[in-house]
Scaffold this active site. Sequence first.
Site: not given
Length: 405
Positions: A392, A394-396, A349
């Site tokens: 990770g 990208r998610c955040m 990620n």
Amino acid sequence: MNASGSVPLGVDSEVGRLRSVILHRPGDELKRLTPRNNDELLFDALPWVDRAQEEHDQFATVLRERGVEVLLLSDLLTEALEVSGAARIQGIAAAVDARKIGHALGQHLAAYLRKVEPKELSSILTAGMTFDELPIDAGSTSLVRRMHHGGDFVIDPLPNLLFTRDSSFWVGPRVIITSLALSARARESSITDLVYAHHPRFKGVRRAYESHTAPVEGGDVLLLAPGVIAIGVGERTSPAGAEALARSVFDDGLAHTVLVVPIEQRRASMHLDTVCTMVEADAVVMYPAIQDTLAAFTLRKEDDGVSIRGATPFLEAAADAMGIGKLRVIDTGLDTVTAEREQWDDGNNTLAVEPGVVVAYERNVETNARLEASGIEVLRIAGSELGSGRGGPRCMSCPIARDPL
């Protein structure tokens, strides 16, 4: 920069130079997590909040040092509430759930919230409120109040706001507000909707995929190339959501090809970006266990409607749609056990800040080493506490402006 000094908004790839991004710094909502509710609120552990904030500050600093404008969701929410009475009405209406707390208490709560200052209201909308914190005595008129414990939530907290990718994402110059699959996250979309509707920064921004209720989450959407979108279907995004999104972007002229990618329905692979992210315009990092089995249905806009082909191997379908000979996979060369450990810790990620430069959790030592051996620059950040919610870099992050490739 445009005439107002702001970065022009729009995103048409995963790896174009990142100019502006929305993050959410962990706040009091994480302090609401307990052993009694962490599973319901989708966290695997109780994060050390101070350390999570330090880690997130480091993440934001790494981005700023690369010239990225970092906008914090809590600031945007407060600013929208300051300038717009309609924003206050919208936020309060979304937070006061009469189905849960009843009509009588709902009226008391809404009346109180209408008097609260914008910054405090912003905090309540994100961190929630317990019955003990409600500074009104509705006990004489509300059976709900009498029967609940003081520590129960009259407004539920939103600890997963940390993962700003999921509640909105951009395709070209349009923003898409999503419909999140699980009840613990459902109200997150109302926060992002409020910000995009009422914050001056987003005045005039047009939307796509409006008024759909089938689940689609931003972590399942990869912009493989201008006009080419991959949508994962698994634990969070449904087939109906993927099809509705595909037809919407076709109708709006935002894409010519959509790849719908079935993924295993389990927590470790809740979104497509937990197993695959782009690191260069023609390269991905991918969980080795799925490299040879990941498939895709290819949807294309045709004069007489939408054609559907497949399923065919994902890497082949992606390369064909992108008009390149081959979509390279960075060979992590990991043994089965290490690959599974690092995938669980969001090793795949990554967030690209430009082609060949990504942000990644430092703990995924082997994956990062293989990326660097393949010529990818890795900007490492700590994530021992941030990773408690299984997300990770990208998610955040919700990129709102990238340079065209």
